[in-house]
Design an enzyme around this catalytic site. Structure first.
Site, mmCIF file in Angstrom:
data_model
loop_
_atom_site.group_PDB
_atom_site.id
_atom_site.type_symbol
_atom_site.label_atom_id
_atom_site.label_comp_id
_atom_site.label_asym_id
_atom_site.label_seq_id
_atom_site.Cartn_x
_atom_site.Cartn_y
_atom_site.Cartn_z
ATOM 1 N N SER A 32 0.818 -1.207 0.000
ATOM 2 C CA SER A 32 0.000 0.000 0.000
ATOM 3 C C SER A 32 0.853 1.259 0.000
ATOM 4 O O SER A 32 0.372 2.317 -0.406
ATOM 5 C CB SER A 32 -0.924 -0.003 1.214
ATOM 6 O OG SER A 32 -0.178 -0.159 2.393
ATOM 7 N N HIS B 205 -2.165 -2.696 -6.540
ATOM 8 C CA HIS B 205 -2.666 -2.343 -5.217
ATOM 9 C C HIS B 205 -4.195 -2.407 -5.231
ATOM 10 O O HIS B 205 -4.857 -1.539 -5.791
ATOM 11 C CB HIS B 205 -2.161 -0.930 -4.870
ATOM 12 C CG HIS B 205 -2.591 -0.433 -3.539
ATOM 13 N ND1 HIS B 205 -2.732 0.899 -3.268
ATOM 14 C CD2 HIS B 205 -2.909 -1.088 -2.397
ATOM 15 C CE1 HIS B 205 -3.121 1.050 -2.020
ATOM 16 N NE2 HIS B 205 -3.241 -0.137 -1.476
ATOM 17 N N GLU C 81 -4.805 -0.008 -8.255
ATOM 18 C CA GLU C 81 -3.769 0.965 -8.581
ATOM 19 C C GLU C 81 -2.536 0.200 -9.093
ATOM 20 O O GLU C 81 -1.991 -0.634 -8.381
ATOM 21 C CB GLU C 81 -3.426 1.723 -7.297
ATOM 22 C CG GLU C 81 -2.438 2.835 -7.409
ATOM 23 C CD GLU C 81 -2.429 3.651 -6.115
ATOM 24 O OE1 GLU C 81 -2.230 3.085 -5.019
ATOM 25 O OE2 GLU C 81 -2.635 4.881 -6.217
ATOM 26 N N ASN D 130 -2.977 6.115 -1.172
ATOM 27 C CA ASN D 130 -2.720 6.324 0.257
ATOM 28 C C ASN D 130 -1.983 7.622 0.572
ATOM 29 O O ASN D 130 -2.052 8.115 1.684
ATOM 30 C CB ASN D 130 -1.964 5.125 0.830
ATOM 31 C CG ASN D 130 -2.927 3.982 1.084
ATOM 32 O OD1 ASN D 130 -4.103 4.213 1.366
ATOM 33 N ND2 ASN D 130 -2.463 2.756 0.952
HETATM 34 N N1 3HC Z 1 -17.661 -9.769 0.172
HETATM 35 C C1 3HC Z 1 -18.751 -9.746 -0.616
HETATM 36 N N2 3HC Z 1 -19.631 -8.723 -0.611
HETATM 37 C C2 3HC Z 1 -19.412 -7.720 0.269
HETATM 38 C C3 3HC Z 1 -18.294 -7.685 1.121
HETATM 39 C C4 3HC Z 1 -17.393 -8.769 1.046
HETATM 40 N N3 3HC Z 1 -16.287 -8.839 1.796
HETATM 41 N N4 3HC Z 1 -18.335 -6.540 1.849
HETATM 42 C C5 3HC Z 1 -19.426 -5.877 1.457
HETATM 43 N N5 3HC Z 1 -20.075 -6.586 0.508
HETATM 44 C C6 3HC Z 1 -21.265 -6.198 -0.243
HETATM 45 C C7 3HC Z 1 -22.535 -6.386 0.548
HETATM 46 O O1 3HC Z 1 -23.053 -7.675 0.374
HETATM 47 C C8 3HC Z 1 -23.431 -5.334 -0.076
HETATM 48 O O2 3HC Z 1 -23.947 -5.769 -1.308
HETATM 49 P P1 3HC Z 1 -25.322 -5.127 -1.903
HETATM 50 O O3 3HC Z 1 -25.207 -3.643 -1.852
HETATM 51 O O4 3HC Z 1 -25.371 -5.656 -3.306
HETATM 52 O O5 3HC Z 1 -26.380 -5.667 -0.998
HETATM 53 C C9 3HC Z 1 -22.471 -4.215 -0.416
HETATM 54 O O6 3HC Z 1 -21.167 -4.786 -0.474
HETATM 55 C C10 3HC Z 1 -22.499 -3.150 0.639
HETATM 56 O O7 3HC Z 1 -22.190 -3.759 1.889
HETATM 57 P P2 3HC Z 1 -22.979 -3.478 3.225
HETATM 58 O O8 3HC Z 1 -24.437 -3.220 2.924
HETATM 59 O O9 3HC Z 1 -22.649 -4.558 4.183
HETATM 60 O O10 3HC Z 1 -22.336 -2.208 3.838
HETATM 61 P P3 3HC Z 1 -22.075 -0.813 3.185
HETATM 62 O O11 3HC Z 1 -23.183 -0.375 2.303
HETATM 63 O O12 3HC Z 1 -21.661 0.040 4.313
HETATM 64 O O13 3HC Z 1 -20.815 -1.033 2.229
HETATM 65 C C11 3HC Z 1 -18.517 -1.023 1.879
HETATM 66 C C12 3HC Z 1 -19.650 -1.570 2.726
HETATM 67 C C13 3HC Z 1 -18.557 -1.652 0.494
HETATM 68 C C14 3HC Z 1 -17.235 -1.420 2.587
HETATM 69 C C15 3HC Z 1 -18.690 0.534 1.755
HETATM 70 O O14 3HC Z 1 -18.896 1.089 3.011
HETATM 71 C C16 3HC Z 1 -17.493 1.200 1.129
HETATM 72 O O15 3HC Z 1 -17.329 1.219 -0.070
HETATM 73 N N6 3HC Z 1 -16.630 1.783 2.004
HETATM 74 C C17 3HC Z 1 -15.392 2.405 1.563
HETATM 75 C C18 3HC Z 1 -14.345 1.357 1.392
HETATM 76 C C19 3HC Z 1 -13.040 1.932 0.936
HETATM 77 O O16 3HC Z 1 -12.825 3.119 0.815
HETATM 78 N N7 3HC Z 1 -12.078 1.045 0.674
HETATM 79 C C20 3HC Z 1 -10.754 1.403 0.272
HETATM 80 C C21 3HC Z 1 -9.938 1.575 1.486
HETATM 81 S S1 3HC Z 1 -8.279 2.038 1.095
HETATM 82 C C22 3HC Z 1 -7.523 0.589 0.763
HETATM 83 O O17 3HC Z 1 -8.083 -0.478 0.807
HETATM 84 C C23 3HC Z 1 -6.083 0.695 0.410
HETATM 85 C C24 3HC Z 1 -5.224 0.108 1.477
HETATM 86 O O18 3HC Z 1 -3.896 0.164 1.017
HETATM 87 C C25 3HC Z 1 -5.320 0.789 2.809
#
Ligand code: 3HC
Length: 286
Positions: free
Chosen positions: A123, A144, A156, A194
């Site tokens: 990351s 990434h 990425e 990041n």
């Molecule tokens: N596997 C399968 N499906 C999943 C899942 C998983 N692990 N996690 C979530 N889902 C699905 C759910 O089933 C749901 O599907 P639907 O809308 O079709 O019913 C959908 O994703 C939304 O999930 P939830 O309803 O449980 O919850 P949210 O609406 O709050 O969404 C989230 C969860 C997708 C995580 C959303 O909040 C989101 O996009 N958050 C931002 C995440 C983000 O920014 N990630 C990047 C972080 S930075 C990074 O990763 C880089 C690293 O280097 C740090």
């Protein structure tokens, strides 16, 4: 270099959140996957996560039960690095520690064929430094993924100092074959994602610590105010605070204090390039 058509088996090093997510999307796209971690319990826990994530797709009718079973069947879990020998491309998603990554890349360099591309999901760490542990730095590239990998569309692609242009193209094509969309970054600390995300999270944490608002209002404010799915504190929890700290420490070490107003911001304001309302900011508008 082994090109996209020649890739049947994908190796994934690390069965944690990112590793098992990458294994899942690769197997869902039809690749055979060898997912390796150092302890059997990590491998098993990764496989359980994949099963539970797949069941969410089955519940939504995005996959049938039998398709989900096929995906699982395509993933072989192992603790032996030598089991990666048959892989046509390897994605490393182990802990964010340069020494560990360099050891893994040195081992991979001897374990897989000479024309196999070695990708890292790092990351924030330097692709160039990771690649220097191998005799094939031109075949090392960053891919990434974002967490949760099965849901997030973006990947990425990070270009190391010595990464071959064909390898960069393969990283884009492979990510797209997994159903993802890509952007590209140079090998600079934190890359695009990041470098920008971590100070945002860090500032959210500071704002909370300094009593600017409750944690709920900080998250709510950023969600309602800027239309992001999670506020900084929720997102930090989602990513893992340890991962956020590691990333922020790397950025701090490499870039120093990034919180003074950007020079370019001041220069653009002085020039009257205020954004959409003036027809020009960082972009141009009709
Ligand atoms: N596997 C399968 N499906 C999943 C899942 C998983 N692990 N996690 C979530 N889902 C699905 C759910 O089933 C749901 O599907 P639907 O809308 O079709 O019913 C959908 O994703 C939304 O999930 P939830 O309803 O449980 O919850 P949210 O609406 O709050 O969404 C989230 C969860 C997708 C995580 C959303 O909040 C989101 O996009 N958050 C931002 C995440 C983000 O920014 N990630 C990047 C972080 S930075 C990074 O990763 C880089 C690293 O280097 C740090």
């Amino acid at each position: 270099m082994r090109d996209l058509e020649a890739i049947d088996t994908v190796g994934v090093v690390g069965a944690g959140t990112m590793g098992n997510g990458i294994a899942q999307v690769a197997a869902t796209a039809g690749y055979d996957v060898v997912m390796r971690d150092i302890e059997r319990e990590y491998v098993d826990s990764g496989l359980e996560n994949i099963e539970s994530s797949l069941s969410r797709f089955v519940e939504k009718d995005d996959l049938t039960e039998s398709e989900a079973d096929d995906v699982l069947d395509r993933i072989e879990g192992t603790t032996e690095l030598t089991d990666l020998a048959s892989c046509d491309l390897v994605v490393e998603a182990a802990v964010e520690n340069m020494d560990v990554k360099q050891d893994i890349f040195a081992d991979l360099d001897s374990a897989v064929d000479d024309d196999v591309v070695l990708a890292t999901n790092t990351s924030t760490l330097s692709i160039t430094t990771i690649a220097s542990a191998t005799d094939r730095p031109e075949l090392v590239v960053g891919v990434h993924f974002m967490n949760p990998v099965p849901v997030m569309k973006g990947v990425e692609v990070v270009v190391g100092e010595k990464t071959d242009a064909d390898v960069v193209a393969l990283a884009h094509d492979f990510s797209e074959a997994l159903g993802k969309e890509t952007w590209e970054s140079d090998d600079k600390p934190g890359f695009v994602s990041n470098r920008i995300l971590m100070p945002w999270i860090n500032e959210g944490i500071r704002a909370f610590d300094e009593g600017v608002a409750t944690k709920e209002d900080i998250d709510r404010g950023m969600k309602l105010g800027t239309n992001v799915p999670m506020g900084p504190l929720e997102l930090a929890d989602h990513i893992g605070l340890d991962i956020c700290l590691d990333a922020t420490e790397t950025l701090h070490e490499e870039l120093g204090d990034r919180y003074t107003p950007a020079y370019l911001l001041k220069r653009k304001v002085d020039a009257g390039d205020l954004g959409k309302k003036t027809g020009k900011g960082f972009y141009e508008y009709d």
